[in-house]
Design an enzyme around this catalytic site. Sequence first.
Site, short mmCIF file in Angstrom:
data_model
loop_
_atom_site.label_atom_id
_atom_site.label_comp_id
_atom_site.label_asym_id
_atom_site.label_seq_id
_atom_site.Cartn_x
_atom_site.Cartn_y
_atom_site.Cartn_z
N SER A 141 1.04 -1.07 -0.28
CA SER A 141 0.02 -0.04 -0.29
C SER A 141 0.84 1.23 0.17
O SER A 141 1.98 1.24 0.21
CB SER A 141 -0.87 -0.14 1.14
OG SER A 141 -0.06 0.33 2.49
N ASP A 142 0.57 2.37 0.18
CA ASP A 142 1.53 4.20 0.01
C ASP A 142 0.81 3.80 1.81
O ASP A 142 -0.11 3.59 1.74
CB ASP A 142 0.81 4.68 -0.65
CG ASP A 142 1.30 5.90 -1.25
OD1 ASP A 142 2.77 5.71 -0.21
OD2 ASP A 142 0.97 6.87 -1.79
N TRP A 143 1.12 4.76 1.68
CA TRP A 143 1.48 5.27 3.41
C TRP A 143 -0.06 5.88 3.74
O TRP A 143 -0.57 6.90 3.30
CB TRP A 143 2.36 6.65 3.39
CG TRP A 143 3.12 7.14 4.40
CD1 TRP A 143 2.12 7.58 5.99
CD2 TRP A 143 3.98 7.25 5.59
NE1 TRP A 143 2.30 7.71 6.93
CE2 TRP A 143 3.65 7.65 7.17
CE3 TRP A 143 5.10 7.32 4.93
CZ2 TRP A 143 4.72 7.42 7.57
CZ3 TRP A 143 5.96 7.26 6.10
CH2 TRP A 143 6.24 7.40 7.17
N ASN A 144 -0.02 4.21 4.73
CA ASN A 144 -1.95 4.82 4.98
C ASN A 144 -2.91 4.93 5.00
O ASN A 144 -3.97 5.03 4.62
CB ASN A 144 -1.54 5.87 6.43
CG ASN A 144 -0.65 5.90 7.94
OD1 ASN A 144 -0.51 4.69 8.06
ND2 ASN A 144 -0.50 7.15 8.04
#
Length: 760
Positions: A296-299
Site C-alpha cells: 500500500s502507500d503510506w496509510n
Amino acid sequence: MKKRNHKKESSHFFFNRFTLNHLFIVCYLGVINVYAQSNTAVEEKITRIISKMTVDQKIGQLALRGTSSRSKDLPEQLKQDVKNGKIGAFLNVMNKAYVDELQRIAIEESPQGIPLIFARDVIHGFKTIFPIPLGLAASWDAETAKSAARVSAIEASSFGIRWTFAPMLDIAQDSRWGRIAESPGEDPYLASILAKAYVEGFQNNDLSQPTSLAACAKHFIGYGAAIGGRDYNTAIIHQPLLHNTYLKPFEAALAAGAPTVMTSFNEINGVPASGNKWLLNDILRGKLDFKGFVVSDWNSTTGMIDHGYAKNEKHTAELSFNAGLDMEMTSKSYENHLKELLEEKKITETQLDFLVANILRVKFQLDLFKNPYRSKTFTGNYYDQKHLDLAKKAVIKSSVLLKNNAILPLNKNTKVAVIGPLANAPLEQLGTWIFDGDKKHTQTPTSAFTNNKVNFKFTEGLSYSRDTSTQGFKKALEIAEASDVILFFGGEEAILSGEAHSRASIDLPGKQEALIKALAKTGKPIVLVIMGGRPLSITNIIDDVDAVLMAWHPGTMGGPAIYEMLWGKSEPQGRLPVSWPKTAGQLPLFYNHKSTGRPFDPKSFVQMDSIPVGAWQSSLGNTTHYLDLGAAPHFPFGYGLGYTRFSYKNLKISKTTISKNETVSLSVTITNTGKNAGSDIVQLYIQDIVGSLTRPVKELKRFKPIFLEKGETKTVEFTITPKDLMFVNNTLQPVLESGDFNVFVGNNSANTLKTTFTLN
Ligand code: BGC
C-alpha cells in the site's frame, strides 16, 4: 533470548532451522544463488517456511513499518516487534547500525528467522542527485534513466536498502499536480521505455546482487489523473483508457522484472486503489500476470475510511486483504484485525498464505535468506567522480532549450550578469524526494562559473523564488547595466513541487516576472534558465527574454552542466516529455488528445479581443478552443532546440497497403542545415483515423536520436508492426482494426511530415 555472537551464530542458526531437508541445505549454502535456482525449488522452500509459521507470524510478514524520513532513533518497541516476528519490512531506517541490528534480531531472534527488507524512496539519486524524473524523461533516453537508477542503487545499497519505491509511472497531463515532477510525463510509450530502463538500472538484471534494489512500480493506478491536478484527488478513467494509456508503463516495468507494485492513494472510478479487488486481482495478477507483491502507500489502506469506502480500520483490513494487497505501509489495519477477521471467517488462511508467499518470494529473489546483511566494507562510493559525471551528462541530456534568438551559446569572453533566486541555491536545485542528497555537494551555476573563470557578477535580486520584496532589484539592475548578457536563474524552489505540492497557478512565483521585465528594460539580452518541478507558464515574459533553457531541478551537477550548455561545450539535448502550457487554464493538456466533433482549426479561430462589443450570440469559430488563447500549447510535446538546425524531407513508406500480419517501413532524410554539429530526436507518431473507439490525433510509436555533423545528411528508418496499431476496445479486447492510418515523422509532435497507409 540471550544476545549471541552473531557471526558464528548465523550459520549455526541456518542449520538449526532447516536441517529437515538435505537438499534444501545444499541449495541454501551452495554456490548457486537462490535466484538462479528453479522456481519450483524456491516455491517449495516458501511452502515449507509458511507451514511452520503461526498466524501471527504470517500477519507480521505483511507489515511494512515506517519511521519518518527524518527519524534518528531506534525505539525499543521496534526491536521487540521484530523479535516477535511482527514486521516484514522497514522503510526509512537511515542509520546503518540500526539496520544491522534490526536484521540481526530478525535473523537470529525472530521465530522463523526471516530476513527483513529495508526500503527507501530512492527516486532520482541517493547521495548523488540526478535530475528529477520529469527531467530524466526529457532525455528520451533509456541509458540516462538507467544510469540514474544504477548509481542510486549502488549508493543506497550501502545502507542495507534493497527496495526502492521507484519508478513512479503515473502518466501526468496536468502541471498543477506537484507530483508531475516525479512522473515520466504524458506519453505512455515514452513512459514505458523509461519504466523498463529504471527497473533494469535498479535491479541490474540480477536482484540477488548486493547492489541491486527491488523496484516498485507506483502508484497503481491513475494517481496522475487527479482531477484539477489536486494531489490525492479522485481519478475517473474509463477502462479502455486505463489499458491504452495508464497501464502501459506498468506493463513495461513488470515485463522488465519489477517484483513489487505500490497502490495509489486515489480512488479510481469510485473504488480506492488499496481496496480494489478488480484492480489488484483481475487486472494486476490476472491480466498482467504479476507474481510479486503489492504494497500500500503510506496509510492508503486506512485512508479508505476518509474516502468513504471503509467503515473503520477493521473493514479497511478486510477490503485490502481480500483485494489482494500483500503488504501494508505504516498503518496497522492488518496487524490489528486480520486475526479477528480470520476467526470470523471473513478472510481465509489460504489467502494469507498466498500474500506471505508473495513477500517471501521477493526476499528469496533478493537473496536475503543467504545474504541478509549489508556489506560492512562497501562504502557506496558516494559522489564518486563516475557518479558525478553521469549526473552531469544526465542534466545535459534532459535540459530543454525552449527559445534561442541566436544568443546561445555565449562567447567565451561575454561579460555576464548572473541574477535570480536559483543561481546559487544548493538545496533547491536538487528537487523533490532527495532525503539523502547532501546540499554541501551541490555544484551550483555560480560555483561552476567561478571554477571556469567566467567573467561574471552575481546578485540574487530575489532571495528565494517566492520572494516579493523588490529590494534587490536595484543591485540587479546595476550589474545588468554593466554586462553584455543577463543570465536569469528563475523557477521554483524544490518544495513547491512533489507530493502534496500542487499549485493552482503555474506562473513564476514571487516577483520574478517583475524583475525580468525590469531587467529587459536595460536592453541587454536575457537568457532565462528555469529550474522547476513542472512546466511553468512563461507567457508573460517570453518576449522579454532571448533564450530559455529548462533545466528542471537538475540535481547535484546542475551547475557544471548548465555552464557547459550555455557556453556551447555541450548542446542541450532534452525534448519535452509533456506539453508546455501557456497558462494553467489550459490544463490538463496533452498532445495525444481526441479529435472531437469540432476539432480546433486555426483558420476559423476568433480571438476574444476581436469580438465586437454587443456581438450577437454565435458559436464563434465553432471548434474546441479557448477564446483567449486558442488550443495550442506554448511548446508542444517532443519539442526542444539545439545549437543547429535540421531539415526533414522525403518521408517514404515501403507499402501503402498492408495486411494484418505485415510490417511497414518508413524512412526520412534529415540534413543538418545549421552552423554546428548537433543532435535531434526523430519522432514517429501514428493516427488511426477511424476506430470503433475514437483514437488520439497522434500517438508516439517510435523515436531515434541522431547526431549529424554540419551539412551532413542521414536517412533514418523505422518499422511499424501490427502490434503498434492495436488498441484495447470497449469490450476490453486488444484489436487490430482495418482502415487508414496517418504516419507523422518530425522533431516534435506538432512539426511533422505526413504519409498514410491502409491496413486491410
Ligand atoms: C508517497 C509514496 C512514497 C511513500 C513512502 C507516500 O507518501 O506517496 O510515493 O513511496 O510515501 O515514503
